[in-house]
Design a protein around this motif. Structure first.
Motif, PDB file in Angstrom:
ATOM      1  N   SER A  95     -17.583  -8.978  11.329  1.00 14.47           N
ATOM      2  CA  SER A  95     -17.498  -9.717  12.419  1.00 14.47           C
ATOM      3  C   SER A  95     -18.435  -9.495  13.719  1.00 14.47           C
ATOM      4  O   SER A  95     -18.793  -8.055  13.735  1.00 14.47           O
ATOM      5  CB  SER A  95     -16.075  -9.303  13.036  1.00 14.47           C
ATOM      6  OG  SER A  95     -15.826  -9.614  14.373  1.00 14.47           O
ATOM      7  N   GLY A 100     -14.261 -17.793  23.422  1.00 13.41           N
ATOM      8  CA  GLY A 100     -13.668 -18.437  22.268  1.00 13.41           C
ATOM      9  C   GLY A 100     -12.764 -19.594  23.013  1.00 13.41           C
ATOM     10  O   GLY A 100     -12.770 -19.911  24.315  1.00 13.41           O
ATOM     11  N   ASP A 150     -17.978 -18.120  20.346  1.00 11.07           N
ATOM     12  CA  ASP A 150     -17.985 -17.170  19.258  1.00 11.07           C
ATOM     13  C   ASP A 150     -16.631 -16.942  18.323  1.00 11.07           C
ATOM     14  O   ASP A 150     -16.909 -16.478  17.311  1.00 11.07           O
ATOM     15  CB  ASP A 150     -18.128 -15.686  19.735  1.00 11.07           C
ATOM     16  CG  ASP A 150     -19.531 -15.766  20.589  1.00 11.07           C
ATOM     17  OD1 ASP A 150     -20.534 -15.610  20.293  1.00 11.07           O
ATOM     18  OD2 ASP A 150     -19.354 -15.710  22.122  1.00 11.07           O
ATOM     19  N   ALA A 151     -15.775 -17.707  18.929  1.00 12.40           N
ATOM     20  CA  ALA A 151     -14.423 -17.312  18.029  1.00 12.40           C
ATOM     21  C   ALA A 151     -13.500 -18.529  18.491  1.00 12.40           C
ATOM     22  O   ALA A 151     -13.654 -19.245  19.517  1.00 12.40           O
ATOM     23  CB  ALA A 151     -13.631 -16.188  18.260  1.00 12.40           C
ATOM     24  N   GLU A 158     -16.169 -17.389  14.355  1.00 13.49           N
ATOM     25  CA  GLU A 158     -15.110 -16.660  13.693  1.00 13.49           C
ATOM     26  C   GLU A 158     -13.923 -16.969  13.874  1.00 13.49           C
ATOM     27  O   GLU A 158     -13.615 -17.790  15.159  1.00 13.49           O
ATOM     28  CB  GLU A 158     -15.216 -15.246  14.208  1.00 13.49           C
ATOM     29  CG  GLU A 158     -16.605 -14.411  13.878  1.00 13.49           C
ATOM     30  CD  GLU A 158     -16.678 -13.050  14.195  1.00 13.49           C
ATOM     31  OE1 GLU A 158     -15.733 -12.194  14.260  1.00 13.49           O
ATOM     32  OE2 GLU A 158     -17.822 -12.702  14.559  1.00 13.49           O
ATOM     33  N   SER A 209     -11.676 -13.317  10.965  1.00 14.46           N
ATOM     34  CA  SER A 209     -11.968 -11.860  11.256  1.00 14.46           C
ATOM     35  C   SER A 209     -10.568 -11.077  11.968  1.00 14.46           C
ATOM     36  O   SER A 209     -10.711  -9.871  11.666  1.00 14.46           O
ATOM     37  CB  SER A 209     -12.948 -11.969  12.461  1.00 14.46           C
ATOM     38  OG  SER A 209     -14.126 -12.563  12.122  1.00 14.46           O
TER      39      SER A 209
END
Length: 327
Positions: free
Chosen positions: A8, A178, A197-198, A226, A291
């Motif tokens: 991650s 995210g 990012d997520a 992720e 992740s």
């Protein structure tokens, strides 16, 4: 499942995370002592990722998590919260507290503007007692939450909330950004529209519902985003089993086709002597894009159960039969 998430970029301190909605009194009252106890047990059990939101108990979850964070080394944990709502005194206005049994008597206000996001994070920082955030999710920008206002809220979130979080990320006050939603196509739209990012995906990449495989997962792989899986029990049916009268799917009565699909999964579990709950927890981790998985808990015994299920050995033959069944 509680080891470091080595692949991650975000660097989750554990792959199995503690969802703090329960200590915000989701469905049932939870005392201060009970909340403190369950957080201690989660940490002692190896959970090092803690997720919360202003909505949870209308600020109560963040307050309780913040109290716990002051008893440990902050560097040992990953903490995420969410943006999109801030709390105000209702000043005599009637507030619908929804699913929260005993929340703070505050009124949530949706606001995805730049200023609203900053206000939300200032309040979160005060409740949590931390100055910087590991991960902040843009929360609940979906059709389920906003209905006909969804399109307007989406644009507001891109132009306001995301821009505010991006500025804070560039300044080093937020490590990662995210989006947390219940609809995979909405999450897919977000990661195409901005640099995330997520994605915290609720209920759409589970043992029972793999719909995120059609849109979100391919785009997330392309964009390097992720996935954090939540709602792995689909709000209850994969925790209680289909035989329980309390079984729910997406917080309501499960439709017949869902019950039938769940029964097929239960039959495969029985043939391989695999607990349904263990399969539900471990399923998302079969995909390298995932992740972390976050489990909402408010009882000490649930901590012990979930940690045990996360470590249960599951034969590859189980997954092979499950995939071939296309359930």
């Amino acid at each position: 499942m509680t080891s470091d998430s080595s692949g991650s970029r975000i660097g989750f301190a554990s792959r199995l995370g503690f969802g703090a909605s329960g200590i915000g009194t989701l469905y049932r009252d939870v005392t201060e002592a009970q909340a403190a106890d369950v957080l201690d047990k989660a940490y002692e059990g190896g959970m090092r990722y803690f997720d919360t939101a202003p909505l949870y108990g209308h600020g109560l979850s963040e307050l309780r998590l913040g109290r716990f964070l002051r008893t440990i080394d902050r560097k040992t944990v990953t903490v995420s919260t969410k943006a999109g709502r801030y709390m105000v005194p209702p000043y005599g206005e009637t507030v619908d507290y929804g699913l929260w049994a005993s929340p703070l008597r505050l009124k949530p206000v949706f606001d995805y503007t730049y200023a609203g996001t900053m206000r939300s994070l200032e309040q979160s920082a005060s409740r949590l007692g931390i100055a910087d955030f590991d991960l902040v999710y843009i929360h609940d920008v979906d059709r389920f939450t906003h209905g006909d206002a969804y399109e307007r809220r989406f644009n507001e979130a891109i132009e306001g909330c995301y821009r505010a979080l991006d500025d804070l990320r560039k300044a080093g006050h937020i490590k990662a950004i995210g989006v947390g939603v219940n609809e995979s196509d909405v999450a897919t739209r977000f990661i195409k529209a901005c640099s995330l990012d997520a994605v915290m995906m609720a209920g759409r990449y589970t043992l029972l519902d793999r719909s995120a495989e059609a849109d979100l997962l391919p785009e997330a792989q392309k964009q390097g985003v992720e996935i954090v899986a939540v709602g792995v029990f689909n709000s209850g049916i994969l925790a209680t089993g289909t035989g329980s009268s309390a079984a729910t799917y997406d917080y309501g009565a499960p439709p017949p086709e869902i019950v039938e699909r769940a029964k097929k999964i239960e039959a495969i579990c029985k043939r391989h002597n695999v607990p349904l709950q263990a399969a539900a927890i471990q399923f998302p981790f079969r995909n390298p894009l995932v992740s972390a998985a976050v489990l909402g808990m408010s009882r000490v015994e649930r901590i012990e159960q979930n940690l045990a299920w996360a470590k249960t050995a599951i034969p590859e033959s189980f997954w092979t039969e499950l995939d071939e069944a296309v359930v």
